[in-house]
Each structure stands twice: as C-alpha cells, then as structure tokens.
Design a protein around this motif. Structure first.
Motif, PDB file in Angstrom:
ATOM      1  N   ASN A 120       5.776  10.604 -14.331  1.00 44.30           N
ATOM      2  CA  ASN A 120       6.556  10.641 -13.107  1.00 44.30           C
ATOM      3  C   ASN A 120       7.200   9.276 -12.860  1.00 44.30           C
ATOM      4  OD1 ASN A 120       7.353  10.555 -10.331  1.00 44.30           O
ATOM      5  ND2 ASN A 120       5.850  12.114  -9.812  1.00 44.30           N
ATOM      6  N   PRO A 121       8.530   9.218 -12.703  1.00 44.94           N
ATOM      7  CA  PRO A 121       9.191   7.924 -12.484  1.00 44.94           C
ATOM      8  C   PRO A 121       8.640   7.144 -11.295  1.00 44.94           C
ATOM      9  CG  PRO A 121      10.807   9.610 -12.993  1.00 44.94           C
ATOM     10  CD  PRO A 121       9.500  10.317 -12.810  1.00 44.94           C
ATOM     11  N   SER A 122       8.145   7.840 -10.275  1.00 41.26           N
ATOM     12  CA  SER A 122       7.563   7.119  -9.134  1.00 41.26           C
ATOM     13  C   SER A 122       6.325   6.345  -9.568  1.00 41.26           C
ATOM     14  CB  SER A 122       7.207   8.104  -8.008  1.00 41.26           C
ATOM     15  OG  SER A 122       8.368   8.610  -7.396  1.00 41.26           O
ATOM     16  N   TRP A 123       5.503   6.965 -10.415  1.00 40.00           N
ATOM     17  CA  TRP A 123       4.308   6.291 -10.912  1.00 40.00           C
ATOM     18  C   TRP A 123       4.687   5.106 -11.795  1.00 40.00           C
ATOM     19  CZ3 TRP A 123      -1.109   8.282 -11.146  1.00 40.00           C
ATOM     20  CH2 TRP A 123      -1.334   9.295 -10.202  1.00 40.00           C
ATOM     21  N   LEU A 161       0.872  -1.168   0.000  1.00 42.93           N
ATOM     22  CA  LEU A 161       0.000   0.000   0.000  1.00 42.93           C
ATOM     23  C   LEU A 161       0.907   1.215   0.000  1.00 42.93           C
ATOM     24  CD1 LEU A 161      -3.232   0.638   2.033  1.00 42.93           C
ATOM     25  CD2 LEU A 161      -1.563   2.445   1.659  1.00 42.93           C
ATOM     26  N   VAL A 162       0.990   1.919  -1.142  1.00 46.57           N
ATOM     27  CA  VAL A 162       1.954   3.002  -1.299  1.00 46.57           C
ATOM     28  C   VAL A 162       1.263   4.340  -1.492  1.00 46.57           C
ATOM     29  CG1 VAL A 162       2.180   2.374  -3.751  1.00 46.57           C
ATOM     30  CG2 VAL A 162       3.881   3.871  -2.698  1.00 46.57           C
ATOM     31  N   PRO A 163       1.526   5.322  -0.619  1.00 46.32           N
ATOM     32  CA  PRO A 163       1.057   6.684  -0.863  1.00 46.32           C
ATOM     33  C   PRO A 163       1.815   7.265  -2.057  1.00 46.32           C
ATOM     34  CG  PRO A 163       1.604   6.347   1.463  1.00 46.32           C
ATOM     35  CD  PRO A 163       2.191   5.202   0.699  1.00 46.32           C
ATOM     36  N   LEU A 164       1.101   7.548  -3.143  1.00 47.18           N
ATOM     37  CA  LEU A 164       1.710   8.007  -4.391  1.00 47.18           C
ATOM     38  C   LEU A 164       1.225   9.435  -4.643  1.00 47.18           C
ATOM     39  CD1 LEU A 164       3.547   6.899  -6.676  1.00 47.18           C
ATOM     40  CD2 LEU A 164       1.473   6.193  -7.871  1.00 47.18           C
ATOM     41  N   TYR A 165       1.763  10.355  -3.837  1.00 44.07           N
ATOM     42  CA  TYR A 165       1.202  11.700  -3.786  1.00 44.07           C
ATOM     43  C   TYR A 165       1.815  12.664  -4.799  1.00 44.07           C
ATOM     44  CZ  TYR A 165      -1.048  10.391   0.643  1.00 44.07           C
ATOM     45  OH  TYR A 165      -1.813   9.792   1.619  1.00 44.07           O
ATOM     46  N   GLY A 166       2.851  12.241  -5.490  1.00 41.83           N
ATOM     47  CA  GLY A 166       3.447  13.102  -6.494  1.00 41.83           C
ATOM     48  C   GLY A 166       2.536  13.280  -7.707  1.00 41.83           C
ATOM     49  N   TYR A 167       2.740  14.363  -8.443  1.00 41.20           N
ATOM     50  CA  TYR A 167       1.978  14.631  -9.661  1.00 41.20           C
ATOM     51  C   TYR A 167       2.313  13.565 -10.698  1.00 41.20           C
ATOM     52  CZ  TYR A 167      -0.288  17.652 -13.164  1.00 41.20           C
ATOM     53  OH  TYR A 167      -1.126  18.178 -14.113  1.00 41.20           O
ATOM     54  N   PRO A 168       1.361  13.139 -11.516  1.00 39.88           N
ATOM     55  CA  PRO A 168       1.616  12.041 -12.464  1.00 39.88           C
ATOM     56  C   PRO A 168       2.650  12.351 -13.540  1.00 39.88           C
ATOM     57  CG  PRO A 168      -0.743  12.412 -12.175  1.00 39.88           C
ATOM     58  CD  PRO A 168      -0.046  13.556 -11.524  1.00 39.88           C
ATOM     59  N   LEU A 169       2.911  13.646 -13.786  1.00 43.08           N
ATOM     60  CA  LEU A 169       3.843  14.051 -14.839  1.00 43.08           C
ATOM     61  C   LEU A 169       4.969  14.888 -14.245  1.00 43.08           C
ATOM     62  CD1 LEU A 169       1.239  15.218 -17.519  1.00 43.08           C
ATOM     63  CD2 LEU A 169       2.354  12.982 -17.383  1.00 43.08           C
ATOM     64  N   VAL A 170       6.150  14.820 -14.869  1.00 43.64           N
ATOM     65  CA  VAL A 170       7.267  15.690 -14.501  1.00 43.64           C
ATOM     66  C   VAL A 170       7.774  16.373 -15.763  1.00 43.64           C
ATOM     67  CG1 VAL A 170       7.964  14.372 -12.475  1.00 43.64           C
ATOM     68  CG2 VAL A 170       8.893  13.759 -14.705  1.00 43.64           C
ATOM     69  N   SER A 171       8.217  17.594 -15.622  1.00 41.98           N
ATOM     70  CA  SER A 171       8.697  18.366 -16.773  1.00 41.98           C
ATOM     71  C   SER A 171      10.115  18.840 -16.528  1.00 41.98           C
ATOM     72  CB  SER A 171       7.787  19.574 -17.019  1.00 41.98           C
ATOM     73  OG  SER A 171       6.462  19.167 -17.303  1.00 41.98           O
ATOM     74  N   SER A 172      10.832  19.075 -17.618  1.00 39.56           N
ATOM     75  CA  SER A 172      12.189  19.618 -17.538  1.00 39.56           C
ATOM     76  C   SER A 172      12.423  20.521 -18.744  1.00 39.56           C
ATOM     77  CB  SER A 172      13.230  18.492 -17.514  1.00 39.56           C
ATOM     78  OG  SER A 172      13.146  17.714 -18.694  1.00 39.56           O
ATOM     79  N   GLY A 173      13.386  21.403 -18.602  1.00 40.70           N
ATOM     80  CA  GLY A 173      13.680  22.332 -19.681  1.00 40.70           C
ATOM     81  C   GLY A 173      12.677  23.469 -19.723  1.00 40.70           C
TER      82      GLY A 173
END
Length: 291
Positions: free
Chosen positions: A63-66, A41-53
């Motif tokens: 998101n790599p966590s997802w 059971l993992v709290p996955l509270y980060g946003y589903p997408l990550v941006s760079s540049g």
C-alpha cells in the motif's frame, strides 16, 4: 464503531474542559516548553497491500500509504496505528492471508524505524474489559506490535481505573522486539482528566476537522509536553496552513502531530495525507532548532 474516524471525544466535559466559563473568562492555562523533538502519530488504517487487475494480470503491491510512512520515518520519530478490522483479526496457524499481510507490513515499518501500535476500541469505558484484554493479547501473540492505541476513550476521571487496568495489560503482555517498554496511547480527542491522561504514555487531545489550537488547561500542567498528540483531518487548504499549524504546535510543546486533507466525505485514515512528506519535512526543520 466505524473505521472512518478514530473516535475521539469523551462525552460530557470534566474539570479538564477548556471552554469559556459562564463569567466569560478563559480558564487558567499553561504554556509547555519544548524539551524533545516533535514526532508524527499517524492512523494507518488501510490494508497493507493493494491489488489491481484481474486473472493473469492481477498484481499485488505494498500500500503506497504504508510505504510513504516508512520512507519518511528516518526524518522524524514516527508512530503508526494499524487497524486490521476495528481491532485485530484472530490468530491462526498457519496465519490467515489477512494476518500474514499485516505481519509483513509491520515488519517493513519496523525496518524503517516506525513504532507500531495496534488499535483497540473501548466504547468510552463501556466495553467489556475482558474483550479489551483479549484484543491486547491477540496483538501481543501474533502481530509483533510495540504497544496499543486505545480509541473511544472517556475523559471522565471516574473511569481512570478502567484505563489503568487496560494499560497494565499492554505493559505486561506486549514485549517489543526493540527491547523498549510497550507504548500506551489513548484517544479521548479532547483534554481528559489528569487521572485518565496519567494511565498513558501519549494522549490525543485534539481530533477534529479543524486546526484549532486549544490551550492546555492548568489541570494538566504536570503532564509532560511530549505526551500530547494532535490529529486534524479533512483540511482542504492544507498546503497553505499546515506549516503554520505545525509550528504553533511545536512552540506549544505538543509531542506528536498529524494533519491530513483526507476525510472530506471519505475515510480520513484509509490513506495518508497527500502532503505527508511536507508535514514530515516541516517537523524535521523545527526539530533541528533544538540542537
């Protein structure tokens, strides 16, 4: 409430408390027999997408966590708790960028076999039930989740009706695409009164920056082993201690576990554990002994 913690711990202790009595003796406890595989059971509270540049070089990716949670889900039963903004963001037509990102991220988790729960806080039973119901209905209408994770849950028996009502709304309004019944998880962060635990399908009985294994009190002996979940955060020596802790939890009959090194001065739930894959592999190996 801050997003930096799940918010367990129900305030004053109840008859379910496991502390040493005034006489110096430990309360009566039970040892649970494992009858079902352990899950995560993992709290996955980060946003589903990550941006760079920026500008023309700006890129957006999952998101790599997802993706880590999704890529390991085939190995063990996996439940992920999503938390868009201390609860759901509002439904809009067309969907806002935020809502659309979560819809797409949840769809990818579902494709991997992950059970997805939406985060709803309850302020230890003091939050207006109408607002709790509104959050549940927003998840039901716009997110496609499989159930709800109620946070900041009281461990007091006097609030059992509050949580029973909230759980009933989840089971009435959320219809998972899998055809299964909606799942209700609660997080008192400690052992609650049995009447509180009985309102849910899963109870988080440990959320702490330690790896203690509190014994299950005899007052919860009728509560099924696979309904307990264990969260431990900010563990700096995780590679050396994780396997032994998970093994102990497995033999105690605990249903779900998540141990992370995130949380030493940072949000423990924004990123998954750097040792997440090893955690899943340890649980998978233990589950194979049930065959």
């Amino acid at each position: 409430m801050l997003l930096s913690a799940c918010g367990g711990g129900g305030g004053a202790s109840t008859s379910a408390d496991t502390s040493t009595s005034a006489s110096g003796t430990q309360p009566s406890t039970v040892v649970l027999k494992r009858t079902a595989p352990m899950g995560v059971l993992v709290p996955l509270y980060g946003y589903p997408l990550v941006s760079s540049g920026s500008g023309s070089t700006r890129t957006t990716m999952p998101n790599p966590s997802w993706t880590t949670v999704a890529s390991n889900a085939a190995l063990v039963p996996t439940i992920a708790v999503i938390n868009p903004s201390n609860g759901p963001v509002a439904c809009t037509t067309p969907p806002s960028a935020n809502l659309s990102a979560f819809q797409q991220g949840i769809a990818q988790l579902h494709l991997a076999g992950v059970t997805v729960l939406g985060y709803v806080h309850t302020s230890y039973g003091q939050r207006d039930p109408a607002l709790v119901q509104q959050d549940v209905q927003t998840y039901a209408q716009c997110y496609g989740v499989d159930g709800v994770f109620f946070d900041e849950v009281s461990n007091q028996a006097s609030l059992a009706s509050y949580y029973a009502t909230a759980a009933a709304v989840v089971r009435q309004d959320i219809a998972p695409a899998s055809g299964k019944s909606a799942l209700v998880a609660i997080n008192p962060g400690t052992y609650p009164a049995l009447s509180i635990a009985d309102t849910a399908d899963i109870t988080v009985m440990h959320e702490s920056a330690d790896m203690n294994l509190p014994p299950v009190p005899a007052t919860l002996s009728s509560y099924s082993p696979n309904k307990f979940a264990y969260l431990s955060l900010g563990i700096s020596d995780l590679p050396q201690t994780q396997a032994a802790t998970v093994t102990s939890l497995f033999h105690l009959g605990i249903g779900y576990a998540y141990v992370t090194d995130q949380g030493n001065g940072t949000d423990p739930w924004a990123l998954v554990s750097t040792d997440y894959s090893s955690l899943v592999q340890s649980i998978q190996t233990l589950n194979q002994t049930l065959r």
